[in-house]
Design an enzyme around this catalytic site. Structure first.
Site, PDB file in Angstrom:
ATOM      1  N   CYS A 133      21.444  15.352  13.429  1.00 53.36           N
ATOM      2  CA  CYS A 133      21.630  16.147  14.645  1.00 53.36           C
ATOM      3  C   CYS A 133      20.480  17.129  14.854  1.00 53.36           C
ATOM      4  O   CYS A 133      20.467  18.208  14.249  1.00 53.36           O
ATOM      5  CB  CYS A 133      22.968  16.881  14.555  1.00 53.36           C
ATOM      6  SG  CYS A 133      23.289  17.928  15.971  1.00 53.36           S
ATOM      7  N   CYS A 136      21.540  20.484  16.175  1.00 45.38           N
ATOM      8  CA  CYS A 136      22.114  21.420  15.200  1.00 45.38           C
ATOM      9  C   CYS A 136      21.038  21.986  14.278  1.00 45.38           C
ATOM     10  O   CYS A 136      21.068  23.161  13.952  1.00 45.38           O
ATOM     11  CB  CYS A 136      23.149  20.726  14.309  1.00 45.38           C
ATOM     12  SG  CYS A 136      24.178  19.520  15.117  1.00 45.38           S
ATOM     13  N   ASP A 137      20.110  21.155  13.833  1.00 52.15           N
ATOM     14  CA  ASP A 137      19.227  21.544  12.724  1.00 52.15           C
ATOM     15  C   ASP A 137      17.767  21.736  13.110  1.00 52.15           C
ATOM     16  O   ASP A 137      16.966  22.160  12.280  1.00 52.15           O
ATOM     17  CB  ASP A 137      19.313  20.487  11.610  1.00 52.15           C
ATOM     18  CG  ASP A 137      20.726  20.373  11.068  1.00 52.15           C
ATOM     19  OD1 ASP A 137      21.441  21.384  11.093  1.00 52.15           O
ATOM     20  OD2 ASP A 137      21.112  19.270  10.643  1.00 52.15           O
TER      21      ASP A 137
END
Ligand code: NDP
Length: 308
Positions: A133, A136-137
């Site tokens: 992701c 997300c990261d």
């Protein structure tokens, strides 16, 4: 007694929206929510495109709100996973641990999981440089070098997004051409921070405690080489969560649940589907939620029909 009018399997936006609608229709739904309810959004940070939240909302908070809303109208939650189902009779059976739950109607909303490469090292470094992701990261890779694996729209989107943070993004793809739509490809090809490594597969992810590089194999001449990267993002598609349905319902060749009539009716009368376990194209929280609503209305109509 474990008999219900409606059982919903899955607790992402599709399952929870179905629960809100079914509960408000006084159908007292039971939702088998898994061990960590909320679906994929509990692993994301800010969600900026869910209507109604002009400032954005954190993924886990959004899902917590949906859970509360479903509870408020009388949804019962079971925090466990379904092992198997038996859809052969008028009463559908849903097996959870040693319990058997029965219902006249079932909504399947189990979503999909990220496809993985299948390497031992990928499991070892998951969360330590291996991610599925970018949203997300990505922010952890400011001025670093990362690789994205895959050649579809997700790989294109994630690569472009990562160039906001990383100084260099490699795309490693096993073919000489991308599967992604032309417009997405063009954005990647125009982006000077992105370098494409064609005809290549990842044979190993290298590191001590965190990822420091990849071993890349050229699939034409079988030559291997090392590539120094600080992180690797897998964007090689999804696998629908339908293992527990084997032999019970119509699936397509990739394992997604088939809709045979209307928008949510499956091959089994009284069983409906919503979200990513059917829809491999849009894969959005809002489309899954919309389909959850449709499935609940279709289930309600089924339960009220004279045939039933
Ligand atoms: P796709 O299935 O479209 O693409 C997966 C890619 O990963 C393919 O290039 C495939 O290679 C490659 N791949 C699969 N397995 C492996 C493996 N084991 N090793 C190496 N490479 C592998 O998945 P996406 O997630 O990209 O897209 C899913 C759907 O979501 C699509 O319909 C897409 O259009 C949609 N989507 C739309 C977006 C948008 O419009 N903004 C954004 C993201 C997704 P190969 O090419 O050889 O098959």
């Amino acid at each position: 007694m474990n008999k219900h009018e409606i059982i919903i399997i899955g607790s992402g936006p599709a399952g929870l929206t179905a629960a809100i609608y079914a509960a408000r229709a006084n159908l007292n739904p039971l939702i088998i929510a898994g061990f960590a309810p909320g679906g994929q959004l509990i692993n994301t940070t800010e969600v900026e495109n869910f209507p109604g939240f002009p400032e954005g909302i954190m993924g886990p908070q959004l899902m917590q709100n949906m859970i509360k809303q479903a509870e408020r109208f009388g949804t019962t939650f079971v925090y466990d996973v379904v092992k198997e189902v038996d859809f052969s009779g008028n009463n559908k059976k849903v097996m959870v641990g040693s319990q058997v739950y029965e219902a006249a109607s079932v909504i399947l909303a189990t979503g999909s999981s990220y496809r993985m490469l299948g390497l031992e090292s990928e499991r070892k470094f998951f969360g330590r440089g291996v991610s599925t992701c970018a949203t997300c990261d990505g922010a952890f890779y400011k001025e670093k070098t990362v690789a994205v694996i895959g050649g579809g729209d997700s790989a294109m989107e994630e690569s472009n997004f990562l160039t906001k943070f990383a100084k260099k993004v490699y795309i490693v793809h096993r073919k000489k051409e991308f599967k992604a739509s032309k417009i997405m490809q063009q954005r990647v090809l125009r982006n000077e921070k992105i370098e494409i490594i064609w005809d290549s597969e990842v044979s190993e992810i290298i590191g001590e405690t965190v990822v420091t590089g990849l071993k890349i194999k050229n699939v034409i001449n079988q030559e291997e080489r090392a590539l120094n990267v600080d992180g690797v993002f897998l964007a090689i598609g999804h696998i629908p969560n339908t293992d527990f349905l084997a032999g019970q319902i119509g699936l397509d060749e990739k394992g997604y649940i088939k809709v045979i009539e209307g928008h949510t009716k499956t091959t089994v009368p009284g069983v409906f589907v919503a979200g990513d376990v059917y829809d491999f194209h849009y894969q959005q929280a809002i489309t899954a939620a919309g389909m959850g609503c449709m499935a609940a209305l279709d289930a309600q109509a089924y339960l009220e029909s004279p045939k039933y």
